[in-house]
Design a protein around this motif. Structure first.
Motif, PDB file in Angstrom:
ATOM      1  N   LEU A 162       0.844  -1.201   0.000  1.00 56.06           N
ATOM      2  CA  LEU A 162       0.000   0.000   0.000  1.00 56.06           C
ATOM      3  C   LEU A 162       0.875   1.245   0.000  1.00 56.06           C
ATOM      4  O   LEU A 162       1.891   1.299   0.697  1.00 56.06           O
ATOM      5  N   PHE A 163       0.479   2.239  -0.772  1.00 50.18           N
ATOM      6  CA  PHE A 163       1.259   3.474  -0.847  1.00 50.18           C
ATOM      7  C   PHE A 163       0.336   4.683  -0.824  1.00 50.18           C
ATOM      8  O   PHE A 163      -0.843   4.591  -1.177  1.00 50.18           O
ATOM      9  N   ARG A 164       0.881   5.818  -0.417  1.00 52.86           N
ATOM     10  CA  ARG A 164       0.155   7.079  -0.483  1.00 52.86           C
ATOM     11  C   ARG A 164       1.149   8.224  -0.595  1.00 52.86           C
ATOM     12  O   ARG A 164       2.253   8.166  -0.062  1.00 52.86           O
ATOM     13  N   ALA A 165       0.736   9.247  -1.321  1.00 50.32           N
ATOM     14  CA  ALA A 165       1.589  10.409  -1.561  1.00 50.32           C
ATOM     15  C   ALA A 165       0.759  11.682  -1.460  1.00 50.32           C
ATOM     16  O   ALA A 165      -0.408  11.705  -1.863  1.00 50.32           O
ATOM     17  N   ARG A 166       1.351  12.728  -0.916  1.00 51.73           N
ATOM     18  CA  ARG A 166       0.699  14.030  -0.795  1.00 51.73           C
ATOM     19  C   ARG A 166       1.065  14.898  -1.983  1.00 51.73           C
ATOM     20  O   ARG A 166       2.226  14.966  -2.377  1.00 51.73           O
ATOM     21  N   LEU A 167       0.058  15.584  -2.525  1.00 43.97           N
ATOM     22  CA  LEU A 167       0.282  16.566  -3.589  1.00 43.97           C
ATOM     23  C   LEU A 167      -0.079  17.942  -3.035  1.00 43.97           C
ATOM     24  O   LEU A 167      -1.246  18.337  -3.051  1.00 43.97           O
ATOM     25  N   PRO A 168       0.886  18.696  -2.497  1.00 42.19           N
ATOM     26  CA  PRO A 168       0.564  20.014  -1.930  1.00 42.19           C
ATOM     27  C   PRO A 168       0.273  21.035  -3.023  1.00 42.19           C
ATOM     28  O   PRO A 168       1.034  21.189  -3.978  1.00 42.19           O
ATOM     29  N   LEU A 169      -0.846  21.739  -2.883  1.00 41.88           N
ATOM     30  CA  LEU A 169      -1.236  22.792  -3.820  1.00 41.88           C
ATOM     31  C   LEU A 169      -1.142  24.129  -3.094  1.00 41.88           C
ATOM     32  O   LEU A 169      -1.844  24.353  -2.112  1.00 41.88           O
ATOM     33  N   PRO A 170      -0.282  25.052  -3.543  1.00 43.87           N
ATOM     34  CA  PRO A 170      -0.136  26.336  -2.857  1.00 43.87           C
ATOM     35  C   PRO A 170      -1.324  27.252  -3.122  1.00 43.87           C
ATOM     36  O   PRO A 170      -2.185  26.976  -3.980  1.00 43.87           O
ATOM     37  N   ALA A 171      -1.372  28.367  -2.393  1.00 40.82           N
ATOM     38  CA  ALA A 171      -2.473  29.323  -2.555  1.00 40.82           C
ATOM     39  C   ALA A 171      -2.486  29.929  -3.953  1.00 40.82           C
ATOM     40  O   ALA A 171      -3.527  30.397  -4.425  1.00 40.82           O
ATOM     41  N   THR A 172      -1.339  29.914  -4.647  1.00 38.81           N
ATOM     42  CA  THR A 172      -1.234  30.518  -5.977  1.00 38.81           C
ATOM     43  C   THR A 172      -1.563  29.550  -7.108  1.00 38.81           C
ATOM     44  O   THR A 172      -1.365  29.889  -8.277  1.00 38.81           O
ATOM     45  N   VAL A 173      -2.038  28.349  -6.783  1.00 41.65           N
ATOM     46  CA  VAL A 173      -2.315  27.366  -7.825  1.00 41.65           C
ATOM     47  C   VAL A 173      -3.395  27.898  -8.771  1.00 41.65           C
ATOM     48  O   VAL A 173      -4.347  28.557  -8.354  1.00 41.65           O
ATOM     49  N   SER A 174      -3.225  27.631 -10.059  1.00 41.94           N
ATOM     50  CA  SER A 174      -4.162  28.123 -11.077  1.00 41.94           C
ATOM     51  C   SER A 174      -5.378  27.212 -11.185  1.00 41.94           C
ATOM     52  O   SER A 174      -5.302  26.009 -10.877  1.00 41.94           O
ATOM     53  N   THR A 175      -6.480  27.774 -11.629  1.00 42.16           N
ATOM     54  CA  THR A 175      -7.657  26.959 -11.890  1.00 42.16           C
ATOM     55  C   THR A 175      -7.456  26.151 -13.169  1.00 42.16           C
ATOM     56  O   THR A 175      -6.618  26.474 -14.007  1.00 42.16           O
ATOM     57  N   GLY A 176      -8.235  25.073 -13.301  1.00 42.21           N
ATOM     58  CA  GLY A 176      -8.142  24.244 -14.492  1.00 42.21           C
ATOM     59  C   GLY A 176      -8.054  22.776 -14.148  1.00 42.21           C
ATOM     60  O   GLY A 176      -8.265  22.356 -13.003  1.00 42.21           O
ATOM     61  N   ASP A 177      -7.743  21.979 -15.163  1.00 33.07           N
ATOM     62  CA  ASP A 177      -7.652  20.529 -15.002  1.00 33.07           C
ATOM     63  C   ASP A 177      -6.212  20.113 -14.714  1.00 33.07           C
ATOM     64  O   ASP A 177      -5.257  20.684 -15.265  1.00 33.07           O
ATOM     65  N   TYR A 178      -6.070  19.081 -13.885  1.00 31.45           N
ATOM     66  CA  TYR A 178      -4.753  18.554 -13.517  1.00 31.45           C
ATOM     67  C   TYR A 178      -4.736  17.051 -13.761  1.00 31.45           C
ATOM     68  O   TYR A 178      -5.729  16.366 -13.548  1.00 31.45           O
ATOM     69  N   ARG A 179      -3.587  16.572 -14.223  1.00 32.14           N
ATOM     70  CA  ARG A 179      -3.432  15.161 -14.546  1.00 32.14           C
ATOM     71  C   ARG A 179      -2.421  14.531 -13.589  1.00 32.14           C
ATOM     72  O   ARG A 179      -1.357  15.100 -13.324  1.00 32.14           O
ATOM     73  N   VAL A 180      -2.764  13.359 -13.076  1.00 36.93           N
ATOM     74  CA  VAL A 180      -1.880  12.627 -12.167  1.00 36.93           C
ATOM     75  C   VAL A 180      -1.595  11.260 -12.780  1.00 36.93           C
ATOM     76  O   VAL A 180      -2.522  10.488 -13.028  1.00 36.93           O
ATOM     77  N   GLU A 181      -0.332  10.971 -13.038  1.00 37.18           N
ATOM     78  CA  GLU A 181       0.081   9.671 -13.564  1.00 37.18           C
ATOM     79  C   GLU A 181       0.747   8.872 -12.444  1.00 37.18           C
ATOM     80  O   GLU A 181       1.687   9.354 -11.810  1.00 37.18           O
ATOM     81  N   VAL A 182       0.242   7.679 -12.205  1.00 35.65           N
ATOM     82  CA  VAL A 182       0.833   6.765 -11.227  1.00 35.65           C
ATOM     83  C   VAL A 182       1.446   5.614 -12.009  1.00 35.65           C
ATOM     84  O   VAL A 182       0.750   4.921 -12.760  1.00 35.65           O
ATOM     85  N   MET A 183       2.753   5.401 -11.857  1.00 42.19           N
ATOM     86  CA  MET A 183       3.472   4.412 -12.656  1.00 42.19           C
ATOM     87  C   MET A 183       4.106   3.354 -11.771  1.00 42.19           C
ATOM     88  O   MET A 183       4.648   3.670 -10.706  1.00 42.19           O
ATOM     89  N   LEU A 184       4.026   2.127 -12.222  1.00 39.61           N
ATOM     90  CA  LEU A 184       4.693   1.006 -11.564  1.00 39.61           C
ATOM     91  C   LEU A 184       6.000   0.749 -12.306  1.00 39.61           C
ATOM     92  O   LEU A 184       5.995   0.492 -13.514  1.00 39.61           O
TER      93      LEU A 184
END
Length: 242
Positions: A162-184
């Motif tokens: 089992l794994f988990r990772a944090r993706l911190p988004l700062p206050a200056t993050v832009s609006t829009g769509d974001y893509r997350v790729e998880v690779m083995l």
């Protein structure tokens, strides 16, 4: 009596996917009090993670790249003015990479370059000035703003699968769509991957202010001037009374 028909052969069990991942939430809302947040990536693998086993690599980025201009400040007669500049046509507004080990321990240089993984291999073609100094300045600006990360600290692994990772988004993050790729990753090669996504939107008062700024910039500018003038007048009255 006739013999009963033979029982149907057992169906083969469905093969377990080598990698399964999910996001804690797929929508991030920006309000007037937004000071940053984080999205959690979690999942499981079929084989063991860690030394002698598989690795997991997580790459998150804004789905639509954006142009950016980097300018060099020049001092002339005691004043700082804009000097030479470089225009980058397409750079990710947000980029984060993390994994069970540092990227250079997971993959060889050629593999990282081919798959454009890591900050050093981001595609940032500049129009005009090709000086490497501007690329370095862009990298520093984005990292200082908390918008580009390449984490050396490994993502958390529990129970060896089992794994988990944090993706911190700062206050200056832009609006829009974001893509997350998880690779083995196994033996330095990407064996399986899963693509996830989330959206950042403004809501409430923040959304209305942004709409006015985009659709009626003159009205937005006048409102800012009036608010600044009112704040200055109110401050002078309060201090005079004090």
């Amino acid at each position: 009596m006739p013999a009963p028909p033979p029982a149907p052969p057992p169906q083969p069990a469905a093969a377990r996917p080598p990698l399964v991942a999910e996001l804690s939430h797929t929508r991030v809302e920006i309000t007037t009090g937004f000071s940053g947040t984080e999205v959690l990536v979690f999942g499981a693998t079929e084989r063991l993670l860690g030394e002698g086993g598989d690795d997991v690599l997580v790459v998150a980025r804004s789905a639509v790249p954006e142009p950016m201009v980097v300018r060099r400040k020049t001092r002339v007669l005691g004043f700082w003015i804009n000097g030479a500049s470089a225009r980058f046509r397409q750079v990710p507004g947000f980029y984060l990479l993390t994994g069970t080990r540092p990227l250079h321990d997971m993959m060889e240089e050629e593999e990282r370059r081919t798959k454009q993984l890591g900050l050093e291999h981001l595609q940032m073609a500049a129009a005009g000035n090709q000086d490497e100094e501007f690329r370095a300045a862009l990298l520093q600006l984005k990292q200082s703003a908390g918008l580009w990360h390449e984490e050396d600290e490994p993502l958390r692994v529990s129970g060896a699968r089992l794994f988990r990772a944090r993706l911190p988004l700062p206050a200056t993050v832009s609006t829009g769509d974001y893509r997350v790729e998880v690779m083995l990753v196994r033996d330095g090669r990407v064996l399986a991957r899963q693509e996830l996504g989330f959206t950042v939107n403004r809501v409430g008062t923040a959304a209305r202010i942004a709409d006015i700024a985009d659709e009626r910039p003159v009205v937005y500018g006048l409102l800012c001037i009036l608010l600044a003038a009112f704040a200055g007048w109110l401050g002078s009255v309060l201090f005079r009374r004090g």
